[in-house]
Design an enzyme around this catalytic site. Structure first.
Site, PDB file in Angstrom:
ATOM      1  N   ARG A  20       0.853  -1.200   0.000  1.00  0.00           N
ATOM      2  CA  ARG A  20       0.000   0.000   0.000  1.00  0.00           C
ATOM      3  C   ARG A  20       0.885   1.244   0.000  1.00  0.00           C
ATOM      4  O   ARG A  20       0.574   2.248  -0.591  1.00  0.00           O
ATOM      5  CB  ARG A  20      -0.951   0.002   1.201  1.00  0.00           C
ATOM      6  CG  ARG A  20      -1.708   1.314   1.354  1.00  0.00           C
ATOM      7  CD  ARG A  20      -3.087   1.205   2.007  1.00  0.00           C
ATOM      8  NE  ARG A  20      -3.199   0.224   3.064  1.00  0.00           N
ATOM      9  CZ  ARG A  20      -2.705   0.376   4.313  1.00  0.00           C
ATOM     10  NH1 ARG A  20      -2.078   1.470   4.648  1.00  0.00           N
ATOM     11  NH2 ARG A  20      -2.859  -0.570   5.204  1.00  0.00           N
ATOM     12  N   TYR A  57     -13.824  19.505 -14.477  1.00  0.00           N
ATOM     13  CA  TYR A  57     -14.240  18.134 -14.792  1.00  0.00           C
ATOM     14  C   TYR A  57     -15.408  17.718 -13.871  1.00  0.00           C
ATOM     15  O   TYR A  57     -15.373  17.976 -12.662  1.00  0.00           O
ATOM     16  CB  TYR A  57     -13.053  17.182 -14.606  1.00  0.00           C
ATOM     17  CG  TYR A  57     -13.396  15.743 -14.816  1.00  0.00           C
ATOM     18  CD1 TYR A  57     -13.639  15.246 -16.093  1.00  0.00           C
ATOM     19  CD2 TYR A  57     -13.491  14.868 -13.744  1.00  0.00           C
ATOM     20  CE1 TYR A  57     -13.969  13.918 -16.283  1.00  0.00           C
ATOM     21  CE2 TYR A  57     -13.817  13.529 -13.938  1.00  0.00           C
ATOM     22  CZ  TYR A  57     -14.061  13.073 -15.212  1.00  0.00           C
ATOM     23  OH  TYR A  57     -14.392  11.748 -15.398  1.00  0.00           O
ATOM     24  N   ASP A  80      -5.315  20.625 -13.294  1.00  0.00           N
ATOM     25  CA  ASP A  80      -5.582  19.347 -13.937  1.00  0.00           C
ATOM     26  C   ASP A  80      -5.059  19.465 -15.373  1.00  0.00           C
ATOM     27  O   ASP A  80      -5.602  20.213 -16.182  1.00  0.00           O
ATOM     28  CB  ASP A  80      -7.097  19.074 -13.895  1.00  0.00           C
ATOM     29  CG  ASP A  80      -7.470  17.735 -14.524  1.00  0.00           C
ATOM     30  OD1 ASP A  80      -6.737  17.259 -15.414  1.00  0.00           O
ATOM     31  OD2 ASP A  80      -8.516  17.174 -14.145  1.00  0.00           O
ATOM     32  N   LYS A  89      -6.238   8.829 -19.719  1.00  0.00           N
ATOM     33  CA  LYS A  89      -6.434   9.425 -21.043  1.00  0.00           C
ATOM     34  C   LYS A  89      -5.143   9.349 -21.863  1.00  0.00           C
ATOM     35  O   LYS A  89      -4.652   8.274 -22.093  1.00  0.00           O
ATOM     36  CB  LYS A  89      -6.954  10.854 -20.867  1.00  0.00           C
ATOM     37  CG  LYS A  89      -8.066  10.987 -19.808  1.00  0.00           C
ATOM     38  CD  LYS A  89      -9.351  10.249 -20.164  1.00  0.00           C
ATOM     39  CE  LYS A  89     -10.325  10.112 -18.997  1.00  0.00           C
ATOM     40  NZ  LYS A  89     -10.693  11.363 -18.339  1.00  0.00           N
TER      41      LYS A  89
HETATM   42  C1  LIG Z   1     -11.199  11.671 -17.026  1.00  0.00           C
HETATM   43  C2  LIG Z   1     -10.801  12.912 -16.333  1.00  0.00           C
HETATM   44  C3  LIG Z   1     -10.643  12.949 -14.931  1.00  0.00           C
HETATM   45  C4  LIG Z   1     -10.953  11.747 -14.043  1.00  0.00           C
HETATM   46  O1  LIG Z   1     -10.069  10.700 -14.265  1.00  0.00           O
HETATM   47  P1  LIG Z   1     -10.460   9.150 -14.040  1.00  0.00           P
HETATM   48  O2  LIG Z   1      -9.190   8.466 -14.419  1.00  0.00           O
HETATM   49  O3  LIG Z   1     -11.615   8.854 -14.949  1.00  0.00           O
HETATM   50  O4  LIG Z   1     -10.817   8.984 -12.615  1.00  0.00           O
HETATM   51  C5  LIG Z   1     -10.219  14.118 -14.371  1.00  0.00           C
HETATM   52  N1  LIG Z   1      -9.981  15.221 -15.106  1.00  0.00           N
HETATM   53  C6  LIG Z   1     -10.139  15.225 -16.443  1.00  0.00           C
HETATM   54  C7  LIG Z   1      -9.851  16.482 -17.211  1.00  0.00           C
HETATM   55  C8  LIG Z   1     -10.556  14.079 -17.109  1.00  0.00           C
HETATM   56  O5  LIG Z   1     -10.717  14.096 -18.437  1.00  0.00           O
END
Ligand SMILES: *Cc1c(COP(=O)(O)O)cnc(C)c1O
Length: 377
Positions: A46, A98, A170, A195
């Site tokens: 962990r 988001y 982000d 992504k």
């Molecule tokens: C998809 C996404 C998230 C969340 O990520 P997950 O891996 O789906 O938990 C956060 N910020 C942005 C801009 C995203 O496209």
């Protein structure tokens, strides 16, 4: 070292035990200790796992940070990082954040006494005006989703510095290949590695990256305490995925420019939101802080009928949520990412029933254009 080289050589590249050209999957939860007085670096997975660590070291180098922590998803990275704040703290957040981040802030962190004010972050004065004595953080996303609105990161970081508060960005849409917020003086970079960073639509993962070692220590403490770290198999897959980030981004972006140019002259397309277009209101600021416009954009069609026809008849671009994969993905914000918003609120934000978002993959752009053409009609 340039970024293309860092992608291949930035993190640990050789297994110390065997000389294997890569860090293996340490699919193990616990480690044998030899001394009662001094436990070795690894005791329980962990806290530490060598495969996760190899990935974290790689992403830290790419973002220009001192430390990266890898999480089980983008939302795990975001929620764990937000736990550095305490009841009574206040956050200023971009209003098109988001959806998942909006959800945890407005329904969970708010319940714990960490309140957020959502502002139009394209306007630095609006960010500054929302800062209160108890404000501890500014949370941003640029370009934003789904309208690709651009925030001046240097300007926002300067506001955070002036008030002695933390700026969080982000960076999912851009990846460290195209934009490195730490170099623009922001404090924490967050990612959904699900992504473009992993890039193959087969792993959920997330990252938090910092320059300040004390901030890194605090996030790491919560990651271990909550158990939100990324598992070894997914760490390995993401390490493999990220090696091709440059070639994937370059090609997807080139395809995007070609598709955008084609859509621009299509009679059924009424608007395109893409920071690569000179007429985009954030074009100049975006170019001053990023190395390219990326491979995600949104556009508006002339009617709901055209929109529905496109979504239901697109064969190459999959009608799905998510983005940043090798395959193109077409999504419908009104019924996907922003379905929870009341219609009036949605329309006020510009997320109309005729808006679609396209994440461009690695298919031949001529095939993608032909497919869009037959679907739009
Ligand atoms: C998809 C996404 C998230 C969340 O990520 P997950 O891996 O789906 O938990 C956060 N910020 C942005 C801009 C995203 O496209």
């Amino acid at each position: 070292m340039k970024l293309a080289t860092k992608l291949i050589h930035g993190g640990p590249t050789v297994d110390q035990q065997t000389g294997a050209l890569g860090v293996p999957i340490y699919q193990i939860s616990t480690y044998r200790q030899t001394s009662v007085d001094h436990f070795s670096k690894y005791d329980y997975a962990r806290g530490d796992n060598p495969t996760r660590e190899a990935l974290e070291d790689t992403i830290a180098v790419l973002e220009g940070g001192t430390r990266c922590l890898a999480f089980a998803s983008g939302m795990a990275a975001i929620s764990t990082t937000l736990m550095i704040f305490s009841p009574g703290d206040h956050l200023v957040v971009c209003d098109d954040v988001y959806g998942g981040a909006y959800r945890v802030l407005s329904t969970i962190f708010s319940r714990m006494g960490i309140l957020s004010t959502f502002v139009d972050a394209t306007n630095l004065a609006a960010i500054e005006a929302a800062v209160r004595p108890e404000t501890k953080g500014i949370y941003l996303e640029t370009p934003s989703n789904p309208l690709l609105k651009v925030t001046d990161l240097r300007g926002a970081a300067a506001i955070a510095r002036r008030h002695g508060i933390i700026s969080l960005v982000d960076n999912t849409f851009m990846t460290p290949y195209l934009q490195r917020p730490l170099e623009l003086d922001c404090d924490i970079v967050l990612h959904s590695g699900t992504k473009f960073i992993n890039g193959h639509s087969d792993v959920l993962c997330g990252f938090a990256v910092v320059r300040d070692t004390e901030l890194g220590r605090r996030i790491r403490y919560i990651q271990n305490a909550f158990g939100t770290g990324l598992g070894p198999q997914d760490s390995f897959l993401t390490l493999r995925g990220v090696k091709t980030l440059k070639v994937r981004m370059d090609q997807s972006q080139q395809n995007t420019l070609k598709i955008v140019a084609w859509l621009k002259q299509h009679p059924r397309v009424t608007a395109i939101h893409y920071p690569g277009l000179p007429e985009h209101p954030g074009h100049v600021i975006h170019n001053s802080q990023a190395d390219g416009p990326g491979a995600v954009f949104s556009f508006e069609l002339d009617s709901y009928e055209t929109t529905k026809r496109l979504l239901e008849n697109s064969h190459l671009a999959a009608f799905a949520v998510s983005l940043g994969g090798v395959e193109s993905i077409i999504s419908y914000p009104a019924k996907m990412s922003h379905a929870a918003l009341p219609k009036e609120e949605r329309e006020r934000k510009g997320i109309t029933d005729t808006l679609v978002r396209l994440s461009v993959g690695l298919e031949d752009p001529d095939d993608l254009i032909a497919d869009l053409q037959q679907a739009i009609g």
